[in-house]
Design a protein around this motif. Sequence first.
Motif, mmCIF file in Angstrom:
data_model
loop_
_atom_site.group_PDB
_atom_site.id
_atom_site.type_symbol
_atom_site.label_atom_id
_atom_site.label_comp_id
_atom_site.label_asym_id
_atom_site.label_seq_id
_atom_site.Cartn_x
_atom_site.Cartn_y
_atom_site.Cartn_z
ATOM 1 N N PRO A 1 0.838 -1.204 0.000
ATOM 2 C CA PRO A 1 0.000 0.000 0.000
ATOM 3 C C PRO A 1 0.872 1.253 0.000
ATOM 4 O O PRO A 1 1.968 1.260 0.535
ATOM 5 C CB PRO A 1 -0.801 -0.118 1.292
ATOM 6 N N ASP A 2 0.396 2.290 -0.632
ATOM 7 C CA ASP A 2 1.105 3.560 -0.692
ATOM 8 C C ASP A 2 0.908 4.287 0.636
ATOM 9 O O ASP A 2 -0.133 4.884 0.881
ATOM 10 C CB ASP A 2 0.563 4.383 -1.861
ATOM 11 N N LEU A 3 1.911 4.214 1.490
ATOM 12 C CA LEU A 3 1.844 4.795 2.831
ATOM 13 C C LEU A 3 1.542 6.284 2.775
ATOM 14 O O LEU A 3 0.781 6.805 3.585
ATOM 15 C CB LEU A 3 3.148 4.536 3.584
ATOM 16 N N LEU A 4 2.107 6.979 1.812
ATOM 17 C CA LEU A 4 1.871 8.413 1.689
ATOM 18 C C LEU A 4 0.391 8.695 1.447
ATOM 19 O O LEU A 4 -0.199 9.564 2.097
ATOM 20 C CB LEU A 4 2.728 9.001 0.568
ATOM 21 N N GLN A 5 -0.208 7.967 0.520
ATOM 22 C CA GLN A 5 -1.628 8.184 0.209
ATOM 23 C C GLN A 5 -2.516 7.807 1.395
ATOM 24 O O GLN A 5 -3.490 8.507 1.681
ATOM 25 C CB GLN A 5 -2.034 7.392 -1.044
ATOM 26 N N ILE A 6 -2.184 6.729 2.072
ATOM 27 C CA ILE A 6 -2.958 6.322 3.256
ATOM 28 C C ILE A 6 -2.864 7.400 4.333
ATOM 29 O O ILE A 6 -3.868 7.794 4.924
ATOM 30 C CB ILE A 6 -2.456 4.963 3.786
ATOM 31 N N SER A 7 -1.661 7.893 4.555
ATOM 32 C CA SER A 7 -1.468 8.942 5.564
ATOM 33 C C SER A 7 -2.197 10.223 5.174
ATOM 34 O O SER A 7 -2.769 10.896 6.029
ATOM 35 C CB SER A 7 0.025 9.210 5.759
ATOM 36 N N ARG A 8 -2.168 10.556 3.898
ATOM 37 C CA ARG A 8 -2.871 11.755 3.446
ATOM 38 C C ARG A 8 -4.373 11.634 3.650
ATOM 39 O O ARG A 8 -5.049 12.611 4.002
ATOM 40 C CB ARG A 8 -2.557 12.042 1.984
ATOM 41 N N LYS A 9 -4.908 10.446 3.440
ATOM 42 C CA LYS A 9 -6.347 10.240 3.672
ATOM 43 C C LYS A 9 -6.671 10.408 5.155
ATOM 44 O O LYS A 9 -7.709 10.963 5.507
ATOM 45 C CB LYS A 9 -6.781 8.863 3.167
ATOM 46 N N LYS A 10 -5.792 9.924 6.008
ATOM 47 C CA LYS A 10 -5.979 10.112 7.449
ATOM 48 C C LYS A 10 -5.973 11.604 7.785
ATOM 49 O O LYS A 10 -6.805 12.082 8.556
ATOM 50 C CB LYS A 10 -4.877 9.404 8.244
ATOM 51 N N ILE A 11 -5.026 12.330 7.224
ATOM 52 C CA ILE A 11 -4.937 13.769 7.470
ATOM 53 C C ILE A 11 -6.186 14.479 6.962
ATOM 54 O O ILE A 11 -6.739 15.350 7.648
ATOM 55 C CB ILE A 11 -3.651 14.359 6.847
ATOM 56 N N ASP A 12 -6.662 14.105 5.769
ATOM 57 C CA ASP A 12 -7.886 14.709 5.228
ATOM 58 C C ASP A 12 -9.053 14.505 6.195
ATOM 59 O O ASP A 12 -9.841 15.424 6.440
ATOM 60 C CB ASP A 12 -8.232 14.128 3.864
ATOM 61 N N SER A 13 -9.163 13.308 6.725
ATOM 62 C CA SER A 13 -10.232 13.009 7.670
ATOM 63 C C SER A 13 -10.075 13.821 8.954
ATOM 64 O O SER A 13 -11.046 14.377 9.471
ATOM 65 C CB SER A 13 -10.224 11.509 7.991
ATOM 66 N N LEU A 14 -8.862 13.904 9.450
ATOM 67 C CA LEU A 14 -8.609 14.693 10.656
ATOM 68 C C LEU A 14 -8.858 16.179 10.416
ATOM 69 O O LEU A 14 -9.399 16.877 11.283
ATOM 70 C CB LEU A 14 -7.184 14.455 11.159
ATOM 71 N N ASP A 15 -8.477 16.674 9.249
ATOM 72 C CA ASP A 15 -8.735 18.074 8.909
ATOM 73 C C ASP A 15 -10.231 18.364 8.935
ATOM 74 O O ASP A 15 -10.675 19.391 9.456
ATOM 75 C CB ASP A 15 -8.176 18.424 7.536
ATOM 76 N N LYS A 16 -11.006 17.463 8.378
ATOM 77 C CA LYS A 16 -12.462 17.624 8.365
ATOM 78 C C LYS A 16 -12.995 17.661 9.797
ATOM 79 O O LYS A 16 -13.815 18.512 10.142
ATOM 80 C CB LYS A 16 -13.109 16.489 7.573
ATOM 81 N N GLN A 17 -12.514 16.744 10.636
ATOM 82 C CA GLN A 17 -12.936 16.720 12.033
ATOM 83 C C GLN A 17 -12.532 18.003 12.752
ATOM 84 O O GLN A 17 -13.285 18.535 13.572
ATOM 85 C CB GLN A 17 -12.324 15.526 12.756
ATOM 86 N N LEU A 18 -11.341 18.485 12.438
ATOM 87 C CA LEU A 18 -10.842 19.711 13.036
ATOM 88 C C LEU A 18 -11.763 20.890 12.725
ATOM 89 O O LEU A 18 -12.167 21.634 13.626
ATOM 90 C CB LEU A 18 -9.429 20.002 12.520
ATOM 91 N N ILE A 19 -12.121 21.053 11.476
ATOM 92 C CA ILE A 19 -12.986 22.163 11.077
ATOM 93 C C ILE A 19 -14.357 22.021 11.733
ATOM 94 O O ILE A 19 -14.935 23.003 12.217
ATOM 95 C CB ILE A 19 -13.107 22.233 9.537
ATOM 96 N N GLU A 20 -14.872 20.803 11.782
ATOM 97 C CA GLU A 20 -16.163 20.575 12.436
ATOM 98 C C GLU A 20 -16.084 20.919 13.921
ATOM 99 O O GLU A 20 -17.005 21.513 14.484
ATOM 100 C CB GLU A 20 -16.604 19.120 12.248
ATOM 101 N N LEU A 21 -15.000 20.564 14.556
ATOM 102 C CA LEU A 21 -14.811 20.844 15.976
ATOM 103 C C LEU A 21 -14.700 22.346 16.244
ATOM 104 O O LEU A 21 -15.295 22.865 17.195
ATOM 105 C CB LEU A 21 -13.564 20.110 16.472
ATOM 106 N N ILE A 22 -13.964 23.036 15.399
ATOM 107 C CA ILE A 22 -13.859 24.490 15.552
ATOM 108 C C ILE A 22 -15.236 25.124 15.313
ATOM 109 O O ILE A 22 -15.627 26.064 16.018
ATOM 110 C CB ILE A 22 -12.784 25.073 14.630
#
Length: 126
Positions: free
Chosen positions: A35-56
């Motif tokens: 698996p492409d670790l970079l792409q997997i990590s980026r998807k995790k970051i995208d999800s966390l970014d979304k959660q971050l904006i929702e939390l703010i």
Amino acid sequence: MNLYSRILFSFTVFLFSYTGVSAQHTAVKAAVGKPDLLQISRKKIDSLDKQLIELIGERERVVKEIGLYKAQNNIPPLQADRFKQVLKKSIAAGGKEGLSAGFITELMNAIHKESLRIEEEIKTTN
């Protein structure tokens, strides 16, 4: 985990996701069958970014409630002592996550600035 800790963690992840973006123009190819670790990590970051904006967003909805209360009771939006308490707690929480006091101070100042903008807007419309 309290609201401030969740916001702090999520916002930190959000900020770090944007560091080094310009250096990532080179395509990274995953090894065959891995698996492409970079792409997997980026998807995790995208999800966390979304959660971050929702939390703010959730935090700022609470700020609106506070702003209405302050407007109805002639309390000024800026409560310097309260912000000092929030900042102190945030710096301590950030330290436990390995984050610098300077970073936490900048982060909380940005959030506080937006909160004051919202409260001032409420004050002028009521």
